[in-house]
Design a protein around this motif. Structure first.
Motif, PDB file in Angstrom:
ATOM      1  N   UNK A   1      40.892  30.799  45.617  1.00 23.70           N
ATOM      2  CA  UNK A   1      40.487  32.236  45.953  1.00 23.70           C
ATOM      3  C   UNK A   1      41.462  33.282  45.656  1.00 23.70           C
ATOM      4  N   UNK A   2      40.751  34.271  45.473  1.00 23.31           N
ATOM      5  CA  UNK A   2      41.874  35.580  45.092  1.00 23.31           C
ATOM      6  C   UNK A   2      42.675  35.937  46.164  1.00 23.31           C
ATOM      7  N   UNK A   3      43.446  35.258  46.613  1.00 23.25           N
ATOM      8  CA  UNK A   3      44.095  35.468  47.873  1.00 23.25           C
ATOM      9  C   UNK A   3      44.584  36.916  48.355  1.00 23.25           C
ATOM     10  N   UNK A   4      45.410  37.522  47.608  1.00 16.44           N
ATOM     11  CA  UNK A   4      45.900  38.859  47.913  1.00 16.44           C
ATOM     12  C   UNK A   4      44.957  39.895  47.816  1.00 16.44           C
ATOM     13  N   UNK A   5      44.028  39.812  47.070  1.00 15.83           N
ATOM     14  CA  UNK A   5      42.851  40.825  46.767  1.00 15.83           C
ATOM     15  C   UNK A   5      42.019  40.641  47.981  1.00 15.83           C
ATOM     16  N   UNK A   6      41.793  39.632  48.779  1.00 14.97           N
ATOM     17  CA  UNK A   6      41.163  39.282  50.088  1.00 14.97           C
ATOM     18  C   UNK A   6      41.777  40.150  51.114  1.00 14.97           C
ATOM     19  N   UNK A   7      42.995  39.935  51.143  1.00 12.30           N
ATOM     20  CA  UNK A   7      43.814  40.677  52.088  1.00 12.30           C
ATOM     21  C   UNK A   7      43.743  42.324  51.916  1.00 12.30           C
ATOM     22  N   UNK A   8      43.853  42.757  50.543  1.00 17.42           N
ATOM     23  CA  UNK A   8      43.415  44.149  50.247  1.00 17.42           C
ATOM     24  C   UNK A   8      42.121  44.495  50.726  1.00 17.42           C
TER      25      UNK A   8
ATOM     26  N   UNK B   1      47.813  52.947  51.095  1.00 17.25           N
ATOM     27  CA  UNK B   1      49.115  52.285  51.419  1.00 17.25           C
ATOM     28  C   UNK B   1      48.673  50.950  52.272  1.00 17.25           C
ATOM     29  N   UNK B   2      47.747  51.240  53.036  1.00 15.55           N
ATOM     30  CA  UNK B   2      47.280  50.026  53.998  1.00 15.55           C
ATOM     31  C   UNK B   2      46.997  48.622  53.145  1.00 15.55           C
ATOM     32  N   UNK B   3      46.246  49.054  51.994  1.00 18.62           N
ATOM     33  CA  UNK B   3      45.873  48.094  51.005  1.00 18.62           C
ATOM     34  C   UNK B   3      46.959  47.665  50.309  1.00 18.62           C
TER      35      UNK B   3
END
Ligand SMILES: Cc1ncc(COP(=O)(O)O)c(C=O)c1O
Length: 417
Positions: free
Chosen positions: A252-259, A24-26
């Motif tokens: 950048x793979x923006x959301x993947x980086x946050x994940x 869930x945190x990801x």
């Protein structure tokens, strides 16, 4: 239970060997509007990923990130180290080693394949003689899949380095840790690995879409000697970017980086040793259950030798069409998805329906594994597939020992049986 009742509502459980369960945190970290890709928080945060990725790979050296799956990381590794006409040695214990070798061939690289089948690890004596016979050093790299996800065999990457050293062979050692990273112990620098490829959707717990290539100074030298490197796959600007976009060869793979940031926080918050120990204990619980089922029925683990089993995935043979029926039953009735067999039989053959795999990588804990095993146990009973008794008790006993060791260990210490 009344026949035909579905128990599938509720949170589903994807127990295939990747993509794995996303924490869930990801998911929450990814649930946001697109950030600015030119300056600010994303740019600063991305820089923090690099040392934390290195800590997962156990290397002090370089990492390049690709917007790709594992196949992209395979291609990137080959494109940065080899040119058409070069020769590689591939040691195979399953479908994924063959796949990497086919990719090399498609790039004009000559492949010498030592195929040990789907039920055996690398034969280090054969490999050592093959390397020793290459006195002209035609072999430029050894492609070594650490855990082959099809067979669930875990190979000894450090032994491969030792074999190279024994005959003073200069070939690069390139390891595929797509299945094993963050699940099975892997020590890139200590084991003398020059290039390691991985991807984000298994032990790293992020939705599929990012590949990683870690590389040593020796591999960087090999890259520097190449007459040309594909602009897109070139790892040099990605590993040493002067501008932010160079990390990714573009947007950048923006959301993947946050994940990934959230996933690395989970991994390092737990600690690498503890992550590996958790995977090992949970895998042992699965093997205990499989041993009990198989004691009186057709179920067999593909890997007999415990020391050769991966902590991330378990390949099983049930025979007949039992595996397909079991997968369908647990998915439809319980919301539990098991992995298909891969590389063990031709997809359109009757035998294909006898194989399956359990994924136990990444965001998994004791109650999930007990749920997984309980689901399989129920399926075996519902479908009247012969099986031995006591599987859940056997698994629970393993879990119980792990739990009691954990609670009696001083805080900060991990246990590994
Ligand atoms: C060991 C191994 N290598 C390579 C791959 C290919 O990765 P991808 O499917 O992300 O391209 C996989 C995928 O399961 C794998 O398990």
């Amino acid at each position: 239970m009344t026949a035909g009742v579905s128990l599938a509502a509720g949170r589903g459980y994807l127990a295939i060997p990747g993509p794995s369960v996303i924490p869930d945190a990801v998911l929450q970290a990814m649930h946001r509007p697109s950030p600015n890709i030119y300056a600010g928080e994303l740019v600063e945060m991305t820089a923090t990923l690099i040392p934390d990725l290195r800590r997962v790979a156990r290397t002090d050296h370089h990492v390049a990130i690709y917007i790709s799956n594992g196949h992209g990381a395979w291609e990137a590794a080959l494109q940065n180290t080899l040119k058409p006409g070069d020769t590689v040695l591939v040691a195979s214990s399953g479908r994924f080693a063959i796949g990497w070798s086919e990719m090399a061939e498609a790039l004009g690289i000559e492949v010498e394949l030592l195929d040990f089948g789907t039920g055996a690890p690398w034969d280090m004596d054969r490999i050592a003689s093959h390397l020793a016979a290459d006195t002209a050093h035609r072999i430029k790299a050894v492609l070594a899949v650490h855990v082959d996800t099809s067979s669930s065999i875990r190979n000894d990457v450090a032994a491969m380095r030792a074999a190279l050293e024994a005959c003073d062979h200069p070939a690069l050692l390139m390891a595929d840790c797509i299945a094993s990273l963050g699940c099975d112990r892997f020590e890139m620098d200590a084991w003398g690995v020059d290039v390691m490829v991985s991807a984000c959707q298994k032990g790293l717990m992020v939705p599929a879409g990012m590949g990683f290539v870690f590389f040593s100074p020796k591999a960087a030298e090999a890259r520097a000697r190449l007459p040309r490197v594909s602009r897109y796959w070139d790892w040099e600007p990605r590993a040493n970017p002067e501008e932010f976009y160079q990390y990714f060869g573009g947007t950048a793979p923006t959301h993947h980086l946050y994940g990934l940031r959230a996933a690395l926080d989970l991994i390092h918050g737990e600690g690498m040793e503890a992550v590996w120990a958790r995977h090992h204990h949970l895998a042992r619980a699965i093997w205990a259950a499989c041993g009990a089922w198989g004691a009186d029925g057709p179920l067999r683990m593909n890997v007999q030798d415990v020391a050769l089993r991966s902590n991330a995935v378990t390949s099983l043979h049930l025979g007949g069409d039992h595996a397909t029926r079991l997968r369908a039953w647990v998915e439809q009735t319980l919301g539990l998805t098991l992995g298909i067999g891969l590389g063990m039989a031709a997809p359109n053959s009757p035998e294909w329906h006898g194989f399956l795999r359990l994924g136990h990588m990444g965001h998994v804990n004791g109650q999930m594994i007990m749920g997984l095993l309980g689901g399989v146990d129920a399926g075996l009973k519902a479908l009247e597939i012969p099986h031995g008794s006591g599987a859940l008790e056997a698994a629970a006993s393993v879990i119980a020992v792990a739990g009691s060791t954990e609670t009696s260990a001083p805080s900060g210490l991990s246990c590994c049986g």
